[in-house]
Design an enzyme around this catalytic site. Sequence first.
Site, PDB file in Angstrom:
ATOM      1  N   SER A   1     -36.665 -16.425 -90.239  1.00  0.00           N
ATOM      2  CA  SER A   1     -36.204 -17.727 -89.767  1.00  0.00           C
ATOM      3  C   SER A   1     -35.467 -17.672 -88.441  1.00  0.00           C
ATOM      4  O   SER A   1     -35.164 -18.713 -87.862  1.00  0.00           O
ATOM      5  CB  SER A   1     -35.301 -18.377 -90.819  1.00  0.00           C
ATOM      6  OG  SER A   1     -36.060 -18.677 -91.974  1.00  0.00           O
TER       7      SER A   1
ATOM      8  N   GLU B   1     -26.343  38.599 -82.830  1.00  0.00           N
ATOM      9  CA  GLU B   1     -27.723  38.614 -82.360  1.00  0.00           C
ATOM     10  C   GLU B   1     -28.363  40.003 -82.379  1.00  0.00           C
ATOM     11  O   GLU B   1     -29.570  40.123 -82.561  1.00  0.00           O
ATOM     12  CB  GLU B   1     -27.801  38.036 -80.937  1.00  0.00           C
ATOM     13  CG  GLU B   1     -27.570  36.541 -80.840  1.00  0.00           C
ATOM     14  CD  GLU B   1     -28.644  35.735 -81.561  1.00  0.00           C
ATOM     15  OE1 GLU B   1     -29.836  35.911 -81.233  1.00  0.00           O
ATOM     16  OE2 GLU B   1     -28.299  34.960 -82.474  1.00  0.00           O
TER      17      GLU B   1
END
Length: 650
Positions: free
Chosen positions: A366, A100
């Site tokens: 159906s 970082e």
Amino acid sequence: MANAQGPRGPQKAARTPAQAVIYWGAVVGVWGLIFLVAFFAVFAVDLPDTSKLYDVKRQPSISYLDRSGALVAVRGSQFAPPVDLDKLPKYVPAAFVAIEDRWFYWHPGFNPWGMLRSGIYNATHNGGPLRGGSTITQQLARNLFLTPNQNYRRKAQELILAIWLEAKFSKKEILALYLNRVYFGAGAYGIEAAAQRYFGKPASQLTIGESALLAGMMKGPSRYSPVSSTDRAARRATVVLDEMVRTRAITPDQRAEAFRTPVRVNPVLANQRAQYFTDWVDDQVRSLVGEPTEDLVVETTLDLPIQAAAEQSLSRGVTAAAGQGVQQGALVAIDGEGRIRAYVGGARYADSQFDRATMAQRQAGSAFKPFVYLTAMEQGRTPATPVVDEPVKIGDWEPKNYTNKYLGPMTLETALAQSINTVAARLANEVGTGNVASTARRLGITSRIQLDPSMALGAVEVSPLDMAQAYAPFANGGFLAHGYGIERIRTASGKVLYDHGVDKPERKPVIGSPALQYMNQMMRQVIASGTGTRARVPGFDIAGKTGTTSDYRDAWFVGYTGGFVTAVWVGRDDNTPMKRVTGGGAPAGVWHDFMTAALPRLRTQAIPGGTVTPPPVEAPAPDPIGDLLSGNPAPAEAPAEKPKTEDIPF
């Protein structure tokens, strides 16, 4: 002597290089000071209150339990006591610094070179998110005091606060604050909570590999999660380990050892299931008890072993049918009381969080026909009532069978088992589509039901949950069973805030005899000799119905045994056709796979209600509503809309 003055007066002696440096340095310094004053005047006027630096605010956590008390999921925030940096292995904070902010120990809170690079990027990439170039100190300032919004004002305030943090705290204190407050995803804030949630151990026991995984998540906790994005997280962790070697935080041998040591994610997270279900009930918690102000425990109806079988069966089924164009699916299983025992809203939650179990409205095909036949049974017909499969015209609509063939005389039982379209269309016309809609609504369909003649073949949009709860009365003896997922909500200290069993109304009968027995008799034949034979589970009393819609866009199988119903849907999110996928194919296969695993655990009984002997066959009485819908003049009414589906029975 020559005059030293020129035509415009005396000439100034040229500055020496040293004098030029001093002069221009002073000029730059003055203007720099002016800029800094202006900078602080503009961006510092609405800086947040820094006096609440150590205040920790969090959303209460909500723990979801299955019906036996097993942990399903935890939502909300998890905090742990701050960890002492001296009690962590040196490689834990070093991993974060390496990936970082490797200049962390040398910069004054910001990295000018990093800011320059990000500035150049932002200037040349208009319209996208700003690239930060933030240091650990700047990230801490953002996490403590600011919002994540990416704009120049927020970045300027982040810079001011970073300088303030560097002036107030040592590097060690800043790094400790950062590690104890940063968000790691899955509701975990801080290194201790992350270690517990992801690996089931304290941060002081993290390995090099685990530290690299956690540090790698800072680029995006969700995107690089070791739970939902394992491969991506592993690649990112490799980058972190390389940077740790580069900054001499670890040796190449330690890096090699980290690769040889497997990282095991906490099994509660690694095996986390029921994500769609948890999303669904999480929304309901707030409507039942309001916004939580303390940690809650929610006892649900879910059965984790059955849920696992449902997720595996649906995933396998969708994968197996991918060659036919199947991309997604959903499965909902409920018992006779309406308790949801399994709930799957998609093939893979990590790929798509859209919940197809309740949010998707798809045509039923159906699978809607049982409501037509039940209405007919309640009007006096029986499974043995004779009908004829032949061309039929209702208004300007001429439904066709899937095979484009006609089988002639047959019984209603055979017509339902073989999903004959012409018979269902004529039957709905005779009993009245309004009556069919009332029947479906009475049994539990909550979506809008259109009354065009095509509704007989399933031109009605429903959700899998709707279909499961609407079939439940067939399975439980004829009683309404509204699907629900929350049994009880209590605080972590035990105070009950909601109980589904309190003031519970009496069970409402919605199907009477003999219509219930007739319907179960006919839907057993769907499994025994009709379109749903693939769903048959030997040794169990099974009934159900297949369903396929226009151009194979949706395929369903909804089936049940005594007191237990499962609805399965497969299709594509963009509603484009699949390749001849019918309800008797992939959905019935998923249903069979799931029920084969679930039924032994459920110890279900036969479908209740038994059988009845039908009365002698009589011709149906004329129906004026049916005559009206069949095309006879109706001066005051507009013509029915043309059907929106093809005529596929399965």
